[in-house]
Design a protein around this motif. Structure first.
Motif, PDB file in Angstrom:
ATOM      1  N   ALA A 132      41.231  19.324  80.219  1.00 13.67           N
ATOM      2  CA  ALA A 132      42.150  18.302  79.726  1.00 13.67           C
ATOM      3  C   ALA A 132      41.815  16.971  80.385  1.00 13.67           C
ATOM      4  CB  ALA A 132      43.588  18.721  80.020  1.00 13.67           C
ATOM      5  N   ALA A 133      42.761  16.044  80.322  1.00 18.73           N
ATOM      6  CA  ALA A 133      42.534  14.722  80.895  1.00 18.73           C
ATOM      7  C   ALA A 133      42.208  14.843  82.381  1.00 18.73           C
ATOM      8  CB  ALA A 133      43.782  13.868  80.694  1.00 18.73           C
ATOM      9  N   PRO A 134      41.298  14.006  82.884  1.00 24.14           N
ATOM     10  CA  PRO A 134      40.913  14.087  84.293  1.00 24.14           C
ATOM     11  C   PRO A 134      42.111  13.866  85.213  1.00 24.14           C
ATOM     12  CG  PRO A 134      39.411  12.677  83.056  1.00 24.14           C
ATOM     13  CD  PRO A 134      40.563  12.972  82.154  1.00 24.14           C
ATOM     14  N   GLU A 135      42.137  14.604  86.309  1.00 27.59           N
ATOM     15  CA  GLU A 135      43.186  14.459  87.300  1.00 27.59           C
ATOM     16  C   GLU A 135      42.542  14.025  88.604  1.00 27.59           C
ATOM     17  OE1 GLU A 135      46.363  17.896  86.273  1.00 27.59           O
ATOM     18  OE2 GLU A 135      44.422  18.567  86.994  1.00 27.59           O
ATOM     19  N   SER A 136      43.324  13.452  89.451  1.00 26.60           N
ATOM     20  CA  SER A 136      42.808  13.089  90.764  1.00 26.60           C
ATOM     21  C   SER A 136      42.570  14.349  91.576  1.00 26.60           C
ATOM     22  CB  SER A 136      43.804  12.186  91.487  1.00 26.60           C
ATOM     23  OG  SER A 136      44.952  12.934  91.860  1.00 26.60           O
ATOM     24  N   ASN A 137      41.732  14.232  92.584  1.00 23.40           N
ATOM     25  CA  ASN A 137      41.495  15.374  93.468  1.00 23.40           C
ATOM     26  C   ASN A 137      42.800  15.865  94.078  1.00 23.40           C
ATOM     27  OD1 ASN A 137      38.748  15.523  93.068  1.00 23.40           O
ATOM     28  ND2 ASN A 137      38.235  14.217  94.816  1.00 23.40           N
ATOM     29  N   ARG A 138      43.654  14.934  94.462  1.00 22.41           N
ATOM     30  CA  ARG A 138      44.926  15.320  95.081  1.00 22.41           C
ATOM     31  C   ARG A 138      45.763  16.169  94.129  1.00 22.41           C
ATOM     32  NH1 ARG A 138      48.153  13.576  99.278  1.00 22.41           N
ATOM     33  NH2 ARG A 138      50.384  13.944  98.973  1.00 22.41           N
ATOM     34  N   GLU A 139      45.865  15.741  92.876  1.00 25.94           N
ATOM     35  CA  GLU A 139      46.664  16.488  91.903  1.00 25.94           C
ATOM     36  C   GLU A 139      46.072  17.868  91.647  1.00 25.94           C
ATOM     37  OE1 GLU A 139      46.398  13.622  88.825  1.00 25.94           O
ATOM     38  OE2 GLU A 139      48.353  12.714  89.267  1.00 25.94           O
ATOM     39  N   ALA A 198      40.308  24.456  93.049  1.00 23.94           N
ATOM     40  CA  ALA A 198      40.427  23.060  92.615  1.00 23.94           C
ATOM     41  C   ALA A 198      39.075  22.437  92.297  1.00 23.94           C
ATOM     42  CB  ALA A 198      41.127  22.240  93.696  1.00 23.94           C
ATOM     43  N   GLY A 199      37.989  23.120  92.670  1.00 21.64           N
ATOM     44  CA  GLY A 199      36.665  22.581  92.401  1.00 21.64           C
ATOM     45  C   GLY A 199      36.302  21.411  93.291  1.00 21.64           C
ATOM     46  N   VAL A 200      36.742  21.451  94.551  1.00 21.81           N
ATOM     47  CA  VAL A 200      36.412  20.391  95.505  1.00 21.81           C
ATOM     48  C   VAL A 200      35.857  21.020  96.774  1.00 21.81           C
ATOM     49  CG1 VAL A 200      38.242  18.895  94.606  1.00 21.81           C
ATOM     50  CG2 VAL A 200      38.712  20.376  96.567  1.00 21.81           C
ATOM     51  N   GLN A 201      35.265  20.201  97.617  1.00 21.76           N
ATOM     52  CA  GLN A 201      34.785  20.667  98.901  1.00 21.76           C
ATOM     53  C   GLN A 201      35.937  20.691  99.905  1.00 21.76           C
ATOM     54  OE1 GLN A 201      31.596  21.782  99.421  1.00 21.76           O
ATOM     55  NE2 GLN A 201      31.390  21.476  97.205  1.00 21.76           N
ATOM     56  N   ALA A 202      35.872  21.612 100.858  1.00 20.53           N
ATOM     57  CA  ALA A 202      36.934  21.731 101.859  1.00 20.53           C
ATOM     58  C   ALA A 202      37.207  20.422 102.593  1.00 20.53           C
ATOM     59  CB  ALA A 202      36.591  22.842 102.851  1.00 20.53           C
ATOM     60  N   PRO A 203      36.182  19.620 102.954  1.00 19.82           N
ATOM     61  CA  PRO A 203      36.472  18.353 103.645  1.00 19.82           C
ATOM     62  C   PRO A 203      37.385  17.417 102.849  1.00 19.82           C
ATOM     63  CG  PRO A 203      34.165  18.915 103.907  1.00 19.82           C
ATOM     64  CD  PRO A 203      34.731  19.888 102.904  1.00 19.82           C
ATOM     65  N   THR A 204      37.365  17.549 101.513  1.00 19.31           N
ATOM     66  CA  THR A 204      38.248  16.710 100.690  1.00 19.31           C
ATOM     67  C   THR A 204      39.708  17.020 100.985  1.00 19.31           C
ATOM     68  OG1 THR A 204      36.581  16.661  98.935  1.00 19.31           O
ATOM     69  CG2 THR A 204      38.830  16.038  98.330  1.00 19.31           C
ATOM     70  N   ILE A 205      40.012  18.305 101.195  1.00 13.53           N
ATOM     71  CA  ILE A 205      41.390  18.699 101.513  1.00 13.53           C
ATOM     72  C   ILE A 205      41.817  18.091 102.841  1.00 13.53           C
ATOM     73  CG2 ILE A 205      42.896  20.654 102.061  1.00 13.53           C
ATOM     74  CD1 ILE A 205      41.295  22.324 100.085  1.00 13.53           C
ATOM     75  N   TYR A 206      40.929  18.176 103.836  1.00 14.51           N
ATOM     76  CA  TYR A 206      41.268  17.622 105.152  1.00 14.51           C
ATOM     77  C   TYR A 206      41.413  16.101 105.085  1.00 14.51           C
ATOM     78  CZ  TYR A 206      40.129  22.243 106.931  1.00 14.51           C
ATOM     79  OH  TYR A 206      40.117  23.593 107.165  1.00 14.51           O
ATOM     80  N   ARG A 207      40.587  15.470 104.260  1.00 14.87           N
ATOM     81  CA  ARG A 207      40.667  14.010 104.151  1.00 14.87           C
ATOM     82  C   ARG A 207      41.980  13.577 103.503  1.00 14.87           C
ATOM     83  NH1 ARG A 207      39.372  10.817  99.966  1.00 14.87           N
ATOM     84  NH2 ARG A 207      38.217  12.483  98.909  1.00 14.87           N
ATOM     85  N   LEU A 208      42.438  14.330 102.504  1.00 17.58           N
ATOM     86  CA  LEU A 208      43.641  13.942 101.766  1.00 17.58           C
ATOM     87  C   LEU A 208      44.934  14.403 102.434  1.00 17.58           C
ATOM     88  CD1 LEU A 208      42.467  14.667  98.109  1.00 17.58           C
ATOM     89  CD2 LEU A 208      42.844  12.431  99.150  1.00 17.58           C
ATOM     90  N   PHE A 209      44.896  15.569 103.106  1.00 17.95           N
ATOM     91  CA  PHE A 209      46.136  16.160 103.616  1.00 17.95           C
ATOM     92  C   PHE A 209      46.152  16.361 105.130  1.00 17.95           C
ATOM     93  CE2 PHE A 209      45.458  17.598  99.246  1.00 17.95           C
ATOM     94  CZ  PHE A 209      46.642  17.190  98.650  1.00 17.95           C
TER      95      PHE A 209
END
Length: 235
Positions: A7-14, A41-52
């Motif tokens: 569907a429509a692109p979502e942000s990594n956070r969402e 979510a299809g992201v790398q683990a460092p993305t989670i640490y960077r956002l949260f």
């Protein structure tokens, strides 16, 4: 199970929050690992640490998402002419949300973070406060507004958590109804009546009418509310 991103692109956070909510619903808190969430979510683990920041930060964001979802349901309710009945409806909505989303509700209410209440949780309590204030305006509140709101919040949440923890084949939903009516009986009167005699009754009546005046500064209003609540609690 990976999140569908066709569907429509979502942000990594969402996407990360959506993946965590799904994993929480499927397997409880233990299923919400950094590895599982990043994969779903299809992201790398460092993305989670960077956002949260860390896993707890992610869980806090999931809880805030739960409050926002619950808040959206309550905010769509149109008030009726009977504020006590509206309180009953809100209580039932809270129970239904908890039973429909047990893991999310448990995360929201069974693991409070002192001094770090999510904005959506504050907004949910404000909606409850508005229900209580309408009861006070109708002349049907026995106790001060803050105490009434605390009692409804504590008992309603506690009963819902207890029912969540009870196996479905042994779950008695009438427990929630009985608790609700006991709380309503403790904080409200059956019908509008004259202001109770004495300082406490006068304090409750004046407290309910404060929003109708704009002659006070915010500081004066806050001080007067504090004093009136103190008088009301003293009985």
């Amino acid at each position: 199970m990976a999140i569908d991103r066709s569907a429509a692109p979502e942000s990594n956070r969402e996407r990360i929050i959506a993946a965590a909510v799904h994993l929480l619903a499927e397997g409880g808190r233990e299923a919400v690992s950094t590895r599982a969430v990043s994969s779903a979510a299809g992201v790398q683990a460092p993305t989670i640490y960077r956002l949260f920041g860390d896993k707890q930060g992610l869980l806090d964001a999931v809880a805030a998402h739960g409050f926002a979802t619950h808040l959206g349901t309550k905010a769509r309710l149109e008030p009726s002419d009977d504020p006590v009945e509206d309180l009953r409806v809100g209580w039932t909505l809270n129970l239904e949300f908890g039973l429909a989303h047990p893991a999310l509700y448990t995360l929201m209410y069974a693991e409070p973070r002192p001094g770090a209440m999510p904005p959506a949780a504050v907004a949910a309590l404000e909606i409850l406060g508005e229900h209580i204030h309408r009861i006070a305006e109708a002349g049907r509140l026995r106790v001060d507004e803050a105490r009434a709101a605390q009692l409804v919040h504590a008992v309603g949440g506690g009963v819902t958590l207890a029912l969540i923890a009870t196996p479905e084949d042994r779950r008695d939903l009438s427990v929630s109804r009985l608790a609700r009516e006991a709380v309503i009986g403790a904080i409200t009167t059956d019908a509008p009546g004259p202001t109770p005699p004495g300082p406490a009754g006068a304090a409750l009546a004046l407290r309910a009418l404060l929003p109708a005046t704009d002659v006070l500064t915010p500081g004066e209003r806050g001080l007067l509310i504090e004093l009136l609540d103190r008088i009301a609690r003293a009985g």
